[in-house]
Design a protein around this motif. Structure first.
Motif: not given
Length: 169
Positions: A25-31
């Motif tokens: 979530r926070e490093r790769l932006g996979v929401t």
């Protein structure tokens, strides 16, 4: 470390204390991976990790260097929904949608476990493929909570994906 997420390889620097959930979530932006309880109790963070369902909030990212992560966003192919995703749409297996990505990944993993012959707590015959009965599917999906209470639609969707139920008209 490297992670292949939904078919795309990523290299990311993470602290050794970073959970897989936070790396996604926070490093790769996979929401599509959701943070629900952060204690492994709700299933909102469920993904397929090297083909098996996995709670990402309970795993350190560094323990999965080189792993293949499939989220609900990475299940379909060529702009077509995965059969489980389509079944969730067909049966309104969602309300607010927050738990849906984890529910979908868990359903895919649970159905794969059934096909591979992995027994659950309620499986009567320990040898061979278990039948996708309502009791069996409820047991296998019990680790995924829905605060809205969309369980009837979720179960109907998983049954349809298992081939046990046709699309409601």
């Amino acid at each position: 470390m490297t992670l292949a997420v939904d078919g795309t390889e990523h290299t990311v620097d993470v602290d050794t204390r970073t959970t897989l959930l936070d790396a996604l979530r926070e490093r790769l932006g996979v929401t599509s991976v959701k943070k629900g309880c952060d204690h492994g109790q709700c299933g909102a963070c469920t993904v397929l990790l090297d083909g098996r369902r996995h709670l990402t909030c309970l795993s350190l990212a560094v323990a999965h260097d080189g792993a293949e992560v499939t989220t609900a966003s990475g299940l379909g192919e060529d702009d077509e929904l995965h059969p489980v995703q389509q079944a969730f749409l067909d049966h309104d297996g969602y309300q607010c949608g927050y738990c849906t990505p984890g529910q979908v990944c868990s359903a895919v993993g649970a159905l794969d476990e059934l096909k591979e012959g992995h027994p659950s707590h309620v499986t009567e015959e320990l040898e061979g493929e278990a039948e996708p009965t309502e009791e069996e599917l409820r047991e296998r999906m019990s680790g995924n909570l829905c605060r809205c209470g969309a369980y009837a639609g979720i179960l109907a969707a998983v049954r349809q994906a298992a081939g046990e139920q046709e699309v409601a008209s």
